[in-house]
Design a protein around this motif. Structure first.
Motif, PDB file in Angstrom:
ATOM      1  N   ASN A 226     -20.180 -21.964  74.478  1.00  0.00           N
ATOM      2  CA  ASN A 226     -19.118 -21.694  75.293  1.00  0.00           C
ATOM      3  C   ASN A 226     -18.341 -19.784  75.287  1.00  0.00           C
ATOM      4  N   SER A 227     -17.941 -19.920  74.398  1.00  0.00           N
ATOM      5  CA  SER A 227     -17.247 -18.708  73.887  1.00  0.00           C
ATOM      6  C   SER A 227     -18.357 -17.202  74.115  1.00  0.00           C
ATOM      7  N   ALA A 228     -17.391 -16.408  74.946  1.00  0.00           N
ATOM      8  CA  ALA A 228     -18.117 -15.069  75.079  1.00  0.00           C
ATOM      9  C   ALA A 228     -18.833 -14.563  74.200  1.00  0.00           C
ATOM     10  N   GLY A 229     -18.307 -14.336  72.831  1.00  0.00           N
ATOM     11  CA  GLY A 229     -18.708 -14.295  71.092  1.00  0.00           C
ATOM     12  C   GLY A 229     -19.777 -14.620  71.235  1.00  0.00           C
ATOM     13  N   GLU A 230     -20.127 -16.132  71.454  1.00  0.00           N
ATOM     14  CA  GLU A 230     -21.241 -16.703  70.949  1.00  0.00           C
ATOM     15  C   GLU A 230     -22.620 -17.009  72.558  1.00  0.00           C
ATOM     16  N   ILE A 231     -22.126 -16.363  72.993  1.00  0.00           N
ATOM     17  CA  ILE A 231     -22.955 -16.240  74.119  1.00  0.00           C
ATOM     18  C   ILE A 231     -23.630 -14.806  73.918  1.00  0.00           C
ATOM     19  N   ALA A 232     -22.785 -14.015  73.545  1.00  0.00           N
ATOM     20  CA  ALA A 232     -23.498 -11.981  73.047  1.00  0.00           C
ATOM     21  C   ALA A 232     -24.381 -12.401  72.021  1.00  0.00           C
ATOM     22  N   ALA A 233     -23.601 -13.382  71.274  1.00  0.00           N
ATOM     23  CA  ALA A 233     -24.778 -13.519  70.032  1.00  0.00           C
ATOM     24  C   ALA A 233     -26.636 -14.036  70.711  1.00  0.00           C
ATOM     25  N   LEU A 234     -26.117 -15.191  71.406  1.00  0.00           N
ATOM     26  CA  LEU A 234     -27.433 -15.568  71.989  1.00  0.00           C
ATOM     27  C   LEU A 234     -28.777 -13.930  72.737  1.00  0.00           C
ATOM     28  N   GLY A 235     -27.746 -13.477  73.708  1.00  0.00           N
ATOM     29  CA  GLY A 235     -28.036 -12.167  74.033  1.00  0.00           C
ATOM     30  C   GLY A 235     -28.485 -10.812  72.972  1.00  0.00           C
ATOM     31  N   LEU A 236     -28.015 -11.197  71.840  1.00  0.00           N
ATOM     32  CA  LEU A 236     -28.949 -10.111  70.886  1.00  0.00           C
ATOM     33  C   LEU A 236     -29.725 -10.336  70.608  1.00  0.00           C
ATOM     34  N   SER A 237     -30.449 -11.733  69.841  1.00  0.00           N
ATOM     35  CA  SER A 237     -31.413 -12.003  70.406  1.00  0.00           C
ATOM     36  C   SER A 237     -32.773 -11.690  70.852  1.00  0.00           C
ATOM     37  N   PHE A 238     -31.877 -11.601  71.708  1.00  0.00           N
ATOM     38  CA  PHE A 238     -33.632  -9.907  72.877  1.00  0.00           C
ATOM     39  C   PHE A 238     -33.233  -8.105  71.961  1.00  0.00           C
ATOM     40  N   ALA A 239     -31.367  -8.160  72.175  1.00  0.00           N
ATOM     41  CA  ALA A 239     -31.155  -6.588  72.300  1.00  0.00           C
ATOM     42  C   ALA A 239     -31.692  -6.641  70.652  1.00  0.00           C
ATOM     43  N   GLN A 240     -31.696  -7.555  69.855  1.00  0.00           N
ATOM     44  CA  GLN A 240     -32.519  -6.886  68.461  1.00  0.00           C
ATOM     45  C   GLN A 240     -33.866  -6.031  68.371  1.00  0.00           C
ATOM     46  N   LEU A 241     -34.375  -7.021  70.223  1.00  0.00           N
ATOM     47  CA  LEU A 241     -35.792  -6.234  68.953  1.00  0.00           C
ATOM     48  C   LEU A 241     -36.132  -4.532  69.310  1.00  0.00           C
ATOM     49  N   ALA A 242     -34.831  -3.696  70.069  1.00  0.00           N
ATOM     50  CA  ALA A 242     -35.074  -2.670  71.031  1.00  0.00           C
ATOM     51  C   ALA A 242     -34.107  -2.006  69.590  1.00  0.00           C
ATOM     52  N   PHE A 243     -33.777  -2.742  68.490  1.00  0.00           N
ATOM     53  CA  PHE A 243     -33.010  -1.975  67.842  1.00  0.00           C
ATOM     54  C   PHE A 243     -33.709  -1.817  66.099  1.00  0.00           C
ATOM     55  N   ILE A 244     -34.508  -3.132  66.777  1.00  0.00           N
ATOM     56  CA  ILE A 244     -35.821  -2.967  64.820  1.00  0.00           C
ATOM     57  C   ILE A 244     -36.685  -2.135  65.779  1.00  0.00           C
ATOM     58  N   ALA A 245     -37.676  -2.208  67.053  1.00  0.00           N
ATOM     59  CA  ALA A 245     -38.338  -0.983  67.166  1.00  0.00           C
ATOM     60  C   ALA A 245     -37.593   0.770  67.383  1.00  0.00           C
ATOM     61  N   LEU A 246     -36.468   0.467  67.778  1.00  0.00           N
ATOM     62  CA  LEU A 246     -36.199   2.060  67.149  1.00  0.00           C
ATOM     63  C   LEU A 246     -36.068   3.043  66.134  1.00  0.00           C
ATOM     64  N   ALA A 247     -35.977   1.492  65.196  1.00  0.00           N
ATOM     65  CA  ALA A 247     -35.046   1.735  63.618  1.00  0.00           C
ATOM     66  C   ALA A 247     -36.862   1.959  62.584  1.00  0.00           C
ATOM     67  N   SER A 248     -37.427   0.970  63.226  1.00  0.00           N
ATOM     68  CA  SER A 248     -38.713   1.093  62.327  1.00  0.00           C
ATOM     69  C   SER A 248     -39.527   1.761  62.207  1.00  0.00           C
ATOM     70  N   ILE A 249     -39.202   2.514  64.105  1.00  0.00           N
ATOM     71  CA  ILE A 249     -40.622   3.937  64.437  1.00  0.00           C
ATOM     72  C   ILE A 249     -39.870   5.228  63.828  1.00  0.00           C
ATOM     73  N   VAL A 250     -38.345   5.032  63.169  1.00  0.00           N
ATOM     74  CA  VAL A 250     -37.660   5.800  62.353  1.00  0.00           C
ATOM     75  C   VAL A 250     -38.952   6.831  60.620  1.00  0.00           C
ATOM     76  N   MET A 251     -39.392   5.299  60.491  1.00  0.00           N
ATOM     77  CA  MET A 251     -40.007   5.461  59.683  1.00  0.00           C
ATOM     78  C   MET A 251     -41.233   5.839  59.691  1.00  0.00           C
ATOM     79  N   THR A 252     -42.381   4.660  60.548  1.00  0.00           N
ATOM     80  CA  THR A 252     -43.423   5.036  60.555  1.00  0.00           C
ATOM     81  C   THR A 252     -44.180   5.828  62.160  1.00  0.00           C
ATOM     82  N   GLY A 253     -43.095   6.462  62.579  1.00  0.00           N
ATOM     83  CA  GLY A 253     -43.585   7.630  63.390  1.00  0.00           C
ATOM     84  C   GLY A 253     -43.885   8.499  62.320  1.00  0.00           C
TER      85      GLY A 253
END
Lengths: 236, 235
Positions: B51-78
């Motif tokens: 119920n706190s804004a921080g906790e809700i944002a952390a739930l949102g991060l479970s989606f948003a982190q996918l974009a960060f993971i993709a970006l970070a991995s491609i820096v090497m695998t690319g």
């Protein structure tokens, strides 16, 4: 500045790709590096540049391994593949990153772009380049650090007659400036008019290391001389 | 030090000179805003415990982190998929230095962008929840994403292929933990707790420094293995 190979050997499993090469590539000359497909040319060039690790022996540039130089692009300029740049990056940004990696001033990027005749395309993404433009970008990169040693793997591949002529003139010019120029090629007629000295390998072994005239002596063309030298080494 | 700075500078130029980075950061922002907004609505309806804004944002991060993971991995695998690795290694023959430079660049970008994205998520959640307590959620998300970024770069160096790297990352961070948690067995829960995704959640939601330490260990381990593989194998 000399490139020295000391019993340079590379083994992949049971196959000896490069078999105890001992030779020196001298400055002031264009040295052609010839051999059939699979003879070990590219493997040798990769070992010189520290990309592949020799099974035994050493490859040295001016007495030291390539990877021991703090700013290797100022010692050796290399063109390994036609397109070594990310297709989504512009030619200019590719060279800017390359310059930055070796402490080369950014102003040098525009100089080499002009020398490679790539000025107009420099701000386009390299994915849009023709094979010839990709080669020109590779050459521009090789010249970036004003290196005393140049290593070019099949530099005329994909070039139109103007491009071939340009590379030939450039290699002659660079050698005349006292640089060491090592160039691998399949095009024997091209080597005949460009190289001063030839190194021929087959099955990873040294077949000839001699001035062009000496290799040509008694043959109608470099092609004839080459087939006499490499007879039996094209197939294992 | 001068040489490391030069390599970092080159990797910085490389990162920002393709479109990938912009796509990834835009995707992260959109995923976060949408995810945090959606979970905030659920919270308002009393459908979830957070119920706190921080906790809700952390739930949102479970989606948003996918974009960060993709970006970070491609820096090497690319480097491998685009065939530029050999050129890159002729610029910088000392391979651990190259990996370090890539890790520094990725960590810096994910730290700052992750904090901004976390802040946006917290803001979206707070506006829907009428919760004005912003807390320290955003910088903690930046820190978590920076460590996850280093993990992805190191793993990319060890595995080389973009697809296999991304699959392994998603398995460890997103897919496997809930599968382990479903039966609710102590041993499986303990394994899940040791995976980077769950440890990260613990750090974000419960302020668990053990969680932070676990994510750090994954990042350090991947970096060391990546550096070793990169150094040993022919390019």
């Amino acid at each position: 500045m000399v490139i020295t190979l000391e019993t340079l050997t590379k083994r992949y499993g049971a196959t000896l790709a490069v078999d105890g090469l001992d030779l020196a590539v001298r400055p002031g000359l264009v040295t052609g590096f010839l051999g059939p497909n699979g003879a070990g040319k590219s493997t040798t060039l990769r070992m010189i540049l520290g990309l592949d690790r020799p099974t035994s022996g050493r490859a040295l540039i001016d007495g030291r391994p390539y990877s021991s130089y703090a700013w290797p692009l100022r010692k050796v300029g290399a063109v390994l593949e036609a397109k070594a740049a990310h297709p989504g990056r512009t030619g200019r940004n590719h060279l800017l990153a390359m310059a930055r990696s070796n402490g080369i001033p950014a102003a040098r990027v525009d100089e080499v772009l002009a020398r490679a005749g790539l000025g107009g395309a420099a701000r386009k993404r390299t994915g849009t380049y023709s094979l010839g433009m990709g080669q020109r970008l590779g050459i521009a990169g090789a010249l970036l650090g004003d290196p005393p040693v140049l290593i070019l793997d099949e530099p005329v591949n994909g070039l139109d007659p103007d491009g071939v002529r340009w590379i030939r003139g450039l290699m002659r010019e660079l050698a005349a400036e006292g640089r060491t120029v090592l160039v691998s090629s399949h095009l024997l007629s091209e080597m005949q008019v460009t190289a001063d000295h030839l190194i021929v390998i087959g099955n990873g072994r040294l077949l000839a290391d001699a001035p062009l005239e000496q290799i040509l002596a008694g043959h109608a063309s470099l092609e004839d001389a080459y087939y006499t030298l490499t007879e039996g080494s094209a197939l294992r | 030090m001068t040489m490391l700075r030069a390599t970092i500078g080159a990797e910085w130029i490389k990162l920002w000179s393709t479109r990938t980075v912009w796509w990834a950061l835009t995707a992260a922002l959109v995923l976060m805003a949408a995810g945090a907004g959606q979970y905030a609505l659920y919270a308002n309806n009393g459908d979830i415990d957070e119920n706190s804004a921080g906790e809700i944002a952390a739930l949102g991060l479970s989606f948003a982190q996918l974009a960060f993971i993709a970006l970070a991995s491609i820096v090497m695998t690319g480097e491998y998929s685009a065939g530029t690795i050999r050129a890159t290694l002729t610029w910088t023959p000392l391979r651990p230095r190259l990996l370090l430079a890539k890790s520094v660049v990725v960590a810096a970008v994910t730290l700052v962008a992750g904090t901004i994205v976390g802040f946006v998520g917290t803001l979206v959640a707070a506006s829907i929840l009428d919760d004005s307590s912003m807390g320290a959620a955003a910088p903690k998300m930046g820190l978590y994403l920076a460590l996850l970024g280093v993990f992805a770069v190191g793993l990319g160096a060890a595995l080389r292929g973009p697809v296999i790297t991304l699959v392994v990352l998603l398995m460890l961070v997103v897919v496997v933990p809930p599968l382990l948690q479903v039966p609710d067995l102590a041993v499986l829960n303990t394994i899940a707790d040791a995976l980077p995704g769950v440890a990260g959640e613990r750090f974000l939601n419960e302020n668990s420094y053990a969680g932070l330490l676990i994510v750090t260990a994954w990042a350090a381990g991947a970096f060391l293995i990546g550096a070793r593989v990169l150094d040993r194998r022919d390019a």
